[in-house]
Scaffold this motif. Structure first.
Motif, PDB file in Angstrom:
ATOM      1  N   TYR A 116       0.837  -1.181   0.000  1.00  0.00           N
ATOM      2  CA  TYR A 116       0.000   0.000   0.000  1.00  0.00           C
ATOM      3  C   TYR A 116       0.882   1.244   0.000  1.00  0.00           C
ATOM      4  O   TYR A 116       1.868   1.328   0.695  1.00  0.00           O
ATOM      5  N   ASP A 200      -5.330  -3.986   0.488  1.00  0.00           N
ATOM      6  CA  ASP A 200      -5.431  -4.494   1.854  1.00  0.00           C
ATOM      7  C   ASP A 200      -4.931  -3.433   2.830  1.00  0.00           C
ATOM      8  O   ASP A 200      -4.334  -2.444   2.428  1.00  0.00           O
ATOM      9  N   HIS A 201      -5.185  -3.685   4.124  1.00  0.00           N
ATOM     10  CA  HIS A 201      -4.676  -2.731   5.110  1.00  0.00           C
ATOM     11  C   HIS A 201      -3.150  -2.676   5.023  1.00  0.00           C
ATOM     12  O   HIS A 201      -2.503  -3.709   4.884  1.00  0.00           O
ATOM     13  N   CYS A 242      -3.551  -7.570  13.967  1.00  0.00           N
ATOM     14  CA  CYS A 242      -5.016  -7.685  13.963  1.00  0.00           C
ATOM     15  C   CYS A 242      -5.497  -9.126  14.063  1.00  0.00           C
ATOM     16  O   CYS A 242      -6.609  -9.370  14.516  1.00  0.00           O
ATOM     17  N   CYS A 262     -10.752  -1.172  14.525  1.00  0.00           N
ATOM     18  CA  CYS A 262     -10.185  -0.006  13.840  1.00  0.00           C
ATOM     19  C   CYS A 262      -9.925   1.133  14.822  1.00  0.00           C
ATOM     20  O   CYS A 262      -8.873   1.770  14.791  1.00  0.00           O
TER      21      CYS A 262
END
Ligand code: HEC
Ligand code: HEC
Ligand code: HEC
Ligand code: HEC
Ligand code: HEC
Length: 268
Positions: A116, A200-201, A242, A262
């Protein structure tokens, strides 16, 4: 880096309960983040991973099929070694063999990951950290789920007739998608993150809320993360921040339910 064997060896099983408790507690005190955790099926008899989606032992029985362990992938008779180094290899130089540091899995081709990125992201990262590479070594779909660095000593190579399938939605004989297409068996494509992680995160970047006050992020309670279980690894956010593959009690192995996940880190 020193490899330590967690829990007790098969030999110590003969020491009786009192001995076991002492050895187990010494083993657990000895664990720190940078040390390799060795997968020991004797230690793992009651491990929470058993029966979960990451337990490749007994998968045929659980799923009511005959074609997974031994056909789609090798059954190493030890559910831990698909991730952890087997105890008898504790002193081997796994990294020299191409292992991800600390794990019984080969490095994925890290230069091919597209992480990302955005112009306003605080800390750019190009390569995922080892604990996230562990996950990607299966979930990016490029390597077979049974492609481990060390097979257990007890594994008879003659039994290795498996097709060594990958978590991949393709319709071919090296992909679990051959059956897991939503018709023969459940669709596996959602578990397949591929190498393009931009949707994705973000992972393996410095946690912005750690060292300075950033109004967009909460400060962790300790260097290791938040009191609710969400973790920060050496200042970074990883897949395992996570998810906890050792805790199947919440959906998708999440560390906390998604309604509060979150906001654990983000203030908005
Ligand atoms: C799918 C991969 C995977 C499998 C299979 C697996 N583990 Fe783990 N294990 C992990 C990860 C990831 C961690 C690190 C968790 C963390 O640091 O938060 C871990 C941590 C541990 C720890 C350290 C304790 C802790 O919570 O930090 C022990 C002990 C352990 N595993 C034992 C086992 C045993 C025994 C088995 C087999 C019954 C097993 N594991 C199977 C991925 C796996
Ligand atoms: C040895 C291969 C392997 C490794 C390593 C691995 N996984 Fe998985 N994972 C699987 C398989 C197989 C499934 C089940 C796929 C299915 O149900 O279609 C799965 C499923 C999942 C799921 C979905 C669970 C559900 O209930 O549907 C999550 C979330 C997940 N893995 C996260 C992780 C994380 C985080 C790591 C790294 C700490 C990791 N995995 C490492 C093989 C692996
Ligand atoms: C020959 C067909 C076939 C192949 C190949 C196959 N599976 Fe399956 N699998 C099934 C069937 C049938 C089920 C049970 C129905 C379902 O879950 O959709 C199943 C169920 C599962 C489950 C759920 C079991 C549980 O108890 O949670 C997992 C996880 C799984 N498969 C992983 C894999 C992985 C990973 C691969 C590739 C390495 C694979 N399968 C290859 C047919 C197959
Ligand atoms: C910031 C938290 C966070 C991080 C970091 C994270 N995930 Fe997830 N993951 C989630 C949440 C929340 C879901 C469920 C909702 C969704 O699908 O987006 C999920 C879903 C999944 C699923 C299952 C998809 C499904 O619906 O069955 C897999 C597999 C998975 N993650 C693996 C990974 C891997 C591998 C990494 C690291 C490359 C990772 N996750 C990093 C929060 C995270
Ligand atoms: C462990 C802490 C943590 C958790 C939990 C977490 N995030 Fe993040 N998130 C971050 C960090 C750190 C960044 C990167 C910020 C940066 O470096 O600018 C980020 C970035 C993002 C971005 C990209 C925004 C940008 O600045 O480019 C989105 C979107 C996002 N998170 C959504 C979520 C969602 C949705 C959840 C819950 C499923 C979640 N996050 C859970 C820490 C977390």
């Amino acid at each position: 880096m020193r490899n330590i064997v967690i829990g007790f060896s098969k030999k110590s099983l003969r020491l009786g309960i009192a001995g076991l408790i002492i050895i187990v507690s010494i083993g657990w005190i000895g664990i720190s983040q940078s040390e390799t955790i060795i997968g020991d099926p004797a230690q793992g008899v009651n491990d929470t991973i058993l029966g979960s989606k990451h337990d490749f032992s007994g998968l045929n029985r659980r799923a009511g099929v005959v074609a997974m362990p031994t056909v789609a992938f090798s059954d190493y008779s030890n559910p831990c070694v698909y991730c952890h180094i087997p105890p008898e290899q504790a002193d081997s130089d796994a990294i020299a063999k191409g292992a991800i540091e600390g794990w019984n899995r080969y490095q994925p081709a890290t230069d091919s990951f597209q992480l990302y990125d955005s112009w306003f992201i605080d800390s750019k990262t190009r390569t995922p950290s080892p604990i996230s590479l562990l996950c990607l070594s299966c979930h990016d779909g490029t390597m077979a789920v049974d492609m481990v660095v060390f097979k257990p000593e007890s594994f008879d190579l003659k039994e290795d007739t498996a097709m060594h399938m990958r978590i991949n939605s393709e319709d071919n004989t090296i992909s679990c998608g051959k059956c897991h297409n939503g018709r023969v068996a459940h669709d596996i494509s959602i578990k397949y993150l591929a190498q393009d992680l931009r949707n994705d995160h973000p992972i393996s970047m410095r946690y912005a809320g750690l060292l300075r006050s950033d109004e967009d992020f909460r400060k962790p309670h300790t260097a290791g993360g938040f009191d609710n279980g969400v973790r920060i690894y050496e200042g970074r956010v990883e897949c395992a921040s996570c998810h906890n593959v050792h805790d199947p009690s919440k959906d998708l192995f999440l560390r906390v339910n998604s309604d509060v996940l979150c906001q654990t880190c983000h203030t908005k």
